[in-house]
Design a protein around this motif. Sequence first.
Motif, PDB file in Angstrom:
ATOM      1  N   LYS A  75      34.270 -37.341 -10.158  1.00 53.14           N
ATOM      2  CA  LYS A  75      35.109 -38.121  -9.245  1.00 53.14           C
ATOM      3  C   LYS A  75      36.160 -38.802 -10.107  1.00 53.14           C
ATOM      4  O   LYS A  75      35.828 -39.538 -11.034  1.00 53.14           O
ATOM      5  CB  LYS A  75      34.268 -39.136  -8.484  1.00 53.14           C
ATOM      6  CG  LYS A  75      33.289 -38.477  -7.526  1.00 53.14           C
ATOM      7  CD  LYS A  75      32.445 -39.482  -6.791  1.00 53.14           C
ATOM      8  CE  LYS A  75      31.447 -38.737  -5.913  1.00 53.14           C
ATOM      9  NZ  LYS A  75      30.349 -39.572  -5.476  1.00 53.14           N
ATOM     10  N   VAL A  76      37.408 -38.549  -9.790  1.00 53.01           N
ATOM     11  CA  VAL A  76      38.524 -39.077 -10.574  1.00 53.01           C
ATOM     12  C   VAL A  76      39.227 -40.153  -9.757  1.00 53.01           C
ATOM     13  O   VAL A  76      39.587 -39.926  -8.603  1.00 53.01           O
ATOM     14  CB  VAL A  76      39.508 -37.951 -10.960  1.00 53.01           C
ATOM     15  CG1 VAL A  76      40.656 -38.508 -11.792  1.00 53.01           C
ATOM     16  CG2 VAL A  76      38.783 -36.828 -11.705  1.00 53.01           C
ATOM     17  N   PHE A  77      39.414 -41.309 -10.364  1.00 49.60           N
ATOM     18  CA  PHE A  77      40.095 -42.435  -9.719  1.00 49.60           C
ATOM     19  C   PHE A  77      41.442 -42.615 -10.410  1.00 49.60           C
ATOM     20  O   PHE A  77      41.497 -42.972 -11.585  1.00 49.60           O
ATOM     21  CB  PHE A  77      39.240 -43.700  -9.830  1.00 49.60           C
ATOM     22  CG  PHE A  77      37.862 -43.525  -9.228  1.00 49.60           C
ATOM     23  CD1 PHE A  77      37.663 -43.713  -7.864  1.00 49.60           C
ATOM     24  CD2 PHE A  77      36.787 -43.136 -10.012  1.00 49.60           C
ATOM     25  CE1 PHE A  77      36.408 -43.535  -7.300  1.00 49.60           C
ATOM     26  CE2 PHE A  77      35.523 -42.957  -9.459  1.00 49.60           C
ATOM     27  CZ  PHE A  77      35.333 -43.155  -8.095  1.00 49.60           C
ATOM     28  N   SER A  78      42.506 -42.337  -9.671  1.00 48.82           N
ATOM     29  CA  SER A  78      43.858 -42.389 -10.235  1.00 48.82           C
ATOM     30  C   SER A  78      44.676 -43.486  -9.586  1.00 48.82           C
ATOM     31  O   SER A  78      44.504 -43.796  -8.406  1.00 48.82           O
ATOM     32  CB  SER A  78      44.572 -41.050 -10.013  1.00 48.82           C
ATOM     33  OG  SER A  78      43.885 -39.997 -10.622  1.00 48.82           O
ATOM     34  N   ASP A  79      45.571 -44.061 -10.369  1.00 53.89           N
ATOM     35  CA  ASP A  79      46.570 -44.992  -9.857  1.00 53.89           C
ATOM     36  C   ASP A  79      47.776 -44.945 -10.792  1.00 53.89           C
ATOM     37  O   ASP A  79      47.857 -44.056 -11.648  1.00 53.89           O
ATOM     38  CB  ASP A  79      46.001 -46.414  -9.688  1.00 53.89           C
ATOM     39  CG  ASP A  79      45.540 -47.064 -10.978  1.00 53.89           C
ATOM     40  OD1 ASP A  79      46.017 -46.659 -12.077  1.00 53.89           O
ATOM     41  OD2 ASP A  79      44.713 -47.993 -10.920  1.00 53.89           O
ATOM     42  N   LYS A 108      39.654 -31.077 -14.428  1.00 53.70           N
ATOM     43  CA  LYS A 108      38.626 -31.901 -15.087  1.00 53.70           C
ATOM     44  C   LYS A 108      37.205 -31.390 -14.865  1.00 53.70           C
ATOM     45  O   LYS A 108      36.237 -32.109 -15.051  1.00 53.70           O
ATOM     46  CB  LYS A 108      38.753 -33.367 -14.681  1.00 53.70           C
ATOM     47  CG  LYS A 108      40.098 -33.949 -15.085  1.00 53.70           C
ATOM     48  CD  LYS A 108      40.221 -35.392 -14.821  1.00 53.70           C
ATOM     49  CE  LYS A 108      41.556 -35.986 -15.180  1.00 53.70           C
ATOM     50  NZ  LYS A 108      42.608 -35.146 -15.667  1.00 53.70           N
ATOM     51  N   GLY A 114      47.161 -44.409 -14.552  1.00 51.57           N
ATOM     52  CA  GLY A 114      46.530 -43.199 -15.070  1.00 51.57           C
ATOM     53  C   GLY A 114      45.291 -42.889 -14.260  1.00 51.57           C
ATOM     54  O   GLY A 114      45.309 -42.979 -13.035  1.00 51.57           O
ATOM     55  N   TYR A 115      44.203 -42.555 -14.931  1.00 55.80           N
ATOM     56  CA  TYR A 115      42.975 -42.233 -14.209  1.00 55.80           C
ATOM     57  C   TYR A 115      41.752 -42.736 -14.963  1.00 55.80           C
ATOM     58  O   TYR A 115      41.809 -43.054 -16.150  1.00 55.80           O
ATOM     59  CB  TYR A 115      42.853 -40.719 -13.961  1.00 55.80           C
ATOM     60  CG  TYR A 115      42.520 -39.905 -15.195  1.00 55.80           C
ATOM     61  CD1 TYR A 115      41.192 -39.666 -15.572  1.00 55.80           C
ATOM     62  CD2 TYR A 115      43.521 -39.358 -15.985  1.00 55.80           C
ATOM     63  CE1 TYR A 115      40.888 -38.939 -16.707  1.00 55.80           C
ATOM     64  CE2 TYR A 115      43.227 -38.624 -17.116  1.00 55.80           C
ATOM     65  CZ  TYR A 115      41.913 -38.410 -17.475  1.00 55.80           C
ATOM     66  OH  TYR A 115      41.611 -37.686 -18.597  1.00 55.80           O
ATOM     67  N   MET A 172      37.388 -41.666 -15.033  1.00 58.93           N
ATOM     68  CA  MET A 172      36.294 -40.836 -14.533  1.00 58.93           C
ATOM     69  C   MET A 172      35.094 -40.985 -15.450  1.00 58.93           C
ATOM     70  O   MET A 172      35.246 -41.337 -16.616  1.00 58.93           O
ATOM     71  CB  MET A 172      36.689 -39.363 -14.447  1.00 58.93           C
ATOM     72  CG  MET A 172      36.917 -38.713 -15.806  1.00 58.93           C
ATOM     73  SD  MET A 172      37.303 -36.971 -15.647  1.00 58.93           S
ATOM     74  CE  MET A 172      36.296 -36.305 -16.957  1.00 58.93           C
TER      75      MET A 172
END
Length: 182
Positions: free
Chosen positions: A17-21, A107, A24-25, A27
Amino acid sequence: MVFIQTEIEGVWIIEPKVFSDARGYFMEAFKKGEFEANVGVINFIQDNESQSSFGVLRGLHYQKGEYSQAKLVRVIKGKVLDVAVDMRKSSPTFGRHVSVELSEENKRQFFIPRGFAHGFLVLSDEAIFTYKVDNVYAPQAEASVLYNDKSLAINWPVSEEQLILSDKDRAAVTFENSSFFI
C-alpha cells in the motif's frame, strides 16, 4: 499489503500500500507479521542490492542442497522482468516458470521460495534491484540454468543481440542437465 498467489504454489507477488502526497510517498516494504500470515515463516538473514543497465540478464541462478535460498526481490529504480523456474522434481509445476514485471512505479515484490532458479532482465536504462535472502551465498553450491533453454520457453522481451550476460550465464547448463531438488 496485498499478497497474490501465482499459478505456482509458494511463489507470491506482493503489492504494498503506497501513500503518496506532494512530498513523495511512503510504504511498508516488509512487515514480518503480515508476511508470515500470508506466505509463511522465513528467516531472512541478509539484504543484497545490484545495479545493472538495459539488456543485462542475470540468471537463471540457484544454490543446491543445504545452501538453497528463498528470496524476496524488488526494484527500487527502473524496471525488470523477473523470472522464477520451479526446479523441484516432485512438484506438479516442475519445469514451469512465473514471470512478473517489477518496477519503481508498481513497487511490486516477488517472493521466490527455495527450490527455484531465479533471474531477471533489465528493461529500463538502469535498474537497482534489491532482495532479501534466507541463507548465505555458497559458491560451491551455485548452479545456473541456461536462460534461453527452449524447454522453459521464457519470453525475454529484448532481442538476443541486445542481451548482456556474464560468461558464467552464457555457459550455464540446459534445464535437462540441471541439478534438481527432490
